[in-house]
Design a protein around this motif. Structure first.
Motif, PDB file in Angstrom:
ATOM      1  N   VAL A 176       0.837  -1.209   0.000  1.00  0.00           N
ATOM      2  CA  VAL A 176       0.000   0.000   0.000  1.00  0.00           C
ATOM      3  C   VAL A 176       0.865   1.248   0.000  1.00  0.00           C
ATOM      4  O   VAL A 176       0.650   2.187  -0.773  1.00  0.00           O
ATOM      5  N   PHE A 177       1.863   1.289   0.881  1.00  0.00           N
ATOM      6  CA  PHE A 177       2.739   2.458   0.948  1.00  0.00           C
ATOM      7  C   PHE A 177       3.600   2.591  -0.300  1.00  0.00           C
ATOM      8  O   PHE A 177       4.039   3.693  -0.642  1.00  0.00           O
ATOM      9  N   GLY A 178       3.865   1.469  -0.987  1.00  0.00           N
ATOM     10  CA  GLY A 178       4.660   1.533  -2.208  1.00  0.00           C
ATOM     11  C   GLY A 178       3.990   2.319  -3.319  1.00  0.00           C
ATOM     12  O   GLY A 178       4.661   2.834  -4.210  1.00  0.00           O
ATOM     13  N   THR A 179       2.650   2.413  -3.275  1.00  0.00           N
ATOM     14  CA  THR A 179       1.907   3.177  -4.282  1.00  0.00           C
ATOM     15  C   THR A 179       1.524   4.570  -3.787  1.00  0.00           C
ATOM     16  O   THR A 179       0.728   5.254  -4.441  1.00  0.00           O
ATOM     17  N   ARG A 201       2.091  12.559  10.337  1.00  0.00           N
ATOM     18  CA  ARG A 201       1.220  13.685   9.966  1.00  0.00           C
ATOM     19  C   ARG A 201       0.653  13.572   8.557  1.00  0.00           C
ATOM     20  O   ARG A 201      -0.343  14.224   8.251  1.00  0.00           O
ATOM     21  N   VAL A 202       1.267  12.757   7.714  1.00  0.00           N
ATOM     22  CA  VAL A 202       0.824  12.677   6.313  1.00  0.00           C
ATOM     23  C   VAL A 202       0.354  11.260   5.972  1.00  0.00           C
ATOM     24  O   VAL A 202      -0.794  11.047   5.548  1.00  0.00           O
ATOM     25  N   ILE A 203       1.241  10.286   6.145  1.00  0.00           N
ATOM     26  CA  ILE A 203       0.944   8.935   5.665  1.00  0.00           C
ATOM     27  C   ILE A 203      -0.095   8.242   6.534  1.00  0.00           C
ATOM     28  O   ILE A 203      -1.048   7.638   6.019  1.00  0.00           O
ATOM     29  N   VAL A 204       0.073   8.297   7.851  1.00  0.00           N
ATOM     30  CA  VAL A 204      -0.871   7.610   8.736  1.00  0.00           C
ATOM     31  C   VAL A 204      -2.292   8.165   8.609  1.00  0.00           C
ATOM     32  O   VAL A 204      -3.252   7.381   8.513  1.00  0.00           O
ATOM     33  N   PRO A 205      -2.514   9.501   8.608  1.00  0.00           N
ATOM     34  CA  PRO A 205      -3.899   9.985   8.424  1.00  0.00           C
ATOM     35  C   PRO A 205      -4.532   9.555   7.107  1.00  0.00           C
ATOM     36  O   PRO A 205      -5.717   9.221   7.068  1.00  0.00           O
ATOM     37  N   VAL A 206      -3.760   9.534   6.030  1.00  0.00           N
ATOM     38  CA  VAL A 206      -4.310   9.106   4.747  1.00  0.00           C
ATOM     39  C   VAL A 206      -4.639   7.614   4.762  1.00  0.00           C
ATOM     40  O   VAL A 206      -5.634   7.176   4.170  1.00  0.00           O
TER      41      VAL A 206
END
Length: 291
Positions: A176-179, A201-206
């Motif tokens: 998931v994070f790779g995309t 602040r960016v990846i976890v909320p999304v």
């Protein structure tokens, strides 16, 4: 358009409604049949949990009880100290769900976005960890926990399941994070955000819907686990609900109605938990379908 014209021509919603075809009715009938097959064991448990042994002996498992019988539930509650077993299961499953998600996020961030060396072999290692049967892990884990003094301790089960569940979480989140869009990460870097701040602040909320689904699944999977808690939690005060049910059936003779009552009490917490977080599951599953 006047009211008379609307009645004659029909509303747009009614005109655009597709009429059901025979295939639709066949699919609907198959779904109903499958749902009935899945629900049948739960209905049998519910009927027999409130049935006296005399009712079961005379009417069998499918006949409705003639009276509301709760002695089976009370007997199981008292024999195994059910509130303590319930707390043990809740504590173990809750800690595993939270810690496994955090570990999965950290691992997947390094593999999926950090692009560490040997990314593909690492993902294969995590995939292999999910394919190993639990029976292979019993003796090595038993030796380790005996040596460090964690045998017959809830933390032995917590540590084991955190590793097992985070292996699956890392494998899933790495893809998931790779995309993840690089533009968002570059924009955060231009704003002065470091890697740690970008993650939280960016990846976890999304990714919150996916993380919510993982946490719910980790909780339910850990709650229903049997073999490892049975092996490492031998004392009554540390056992979980599934282990308490099985050990009680092996220790003492129980009638069918008390067995059904124990199964009902063991099922209700996970069912309630699933209903509470049903919206979290639906949002997480459909998050990838909407941009």
């Amino acid at each position: 358009m006047s009211a008379t014209t609307a009645i004659i021509t029909g509303s747009p919603k009614r005109r655009n409604r597709r009429r059901r075809t025979p295939t639709d009715w066949i699919v609907l009938a198959c779904v109903v049949i499958l749902a009935a097959i899945v629900l049948f064991p739960f209905v049998v448990i519910l009927i027999n949990a409130f049935k006296s042994p005399e009712d079961y002996a005379t009417g069998g498992p499918l006949q409705l009880p003639t009276s509301f019988y709760v002695d089976g539930i009370a007997a199981f509650w008292d024999r195994v100290n059910f509130p303590q077993k319930l707390w043990n299961s809740f504590f173990i499953s809750g800690v595993v769900a939270v810690v496994a998600v955090v570990v999965s996020v950290l691992n997947a961030y390094a593999i999926g976005i950090g692009r560490v060396r040997g990314r593909v072999p690492l993902i294969l290692v995590f995939l292999l960890a999910n394919m190993l049967p639990q029976e292979v892990l019993l003796y090595p884990l038993y030796t380790i926990f005996r040596a460090v003094g964690l045998y017959d301790n809830v933390w032995s089960v917590i540590i084991t399941f955190v590793v097992i569940q985070s292996a699956f979480g890392t494998y899933l989140l790495a893809s998931v994070f790779g995309t993840f869009p690089k533009e968002i990460i570059e924009a955060a870097a231009l704003d002065g955000a470091g890697r740690w701040r970008t993650l939280w602040r960016v990846i976890v909320p999304v990714s919150r819907p996916t993380l919510g689904v993982l946490m719910v699944f980790f909780f339910i999977w850990t709650w229903n686990e049997f073999l490892i808690p049975l092996t490492f939690l031998i004392s009554g005060e540390n056992q979980t609900v599934p282990v308490a049910i099985s050990v009680l059936q092996g220790d003492r003779l129980m009638d069918v109605t008390t067995t059904s009552a124990s199964a009902l009490l063991g099922l209700l917490p996970t069912l309630i938990f699933f209903l509470i977080f049903q919206r979290t599951l639906s949002r997480g599953i459909t998050a990838g379908a909407v941009k």
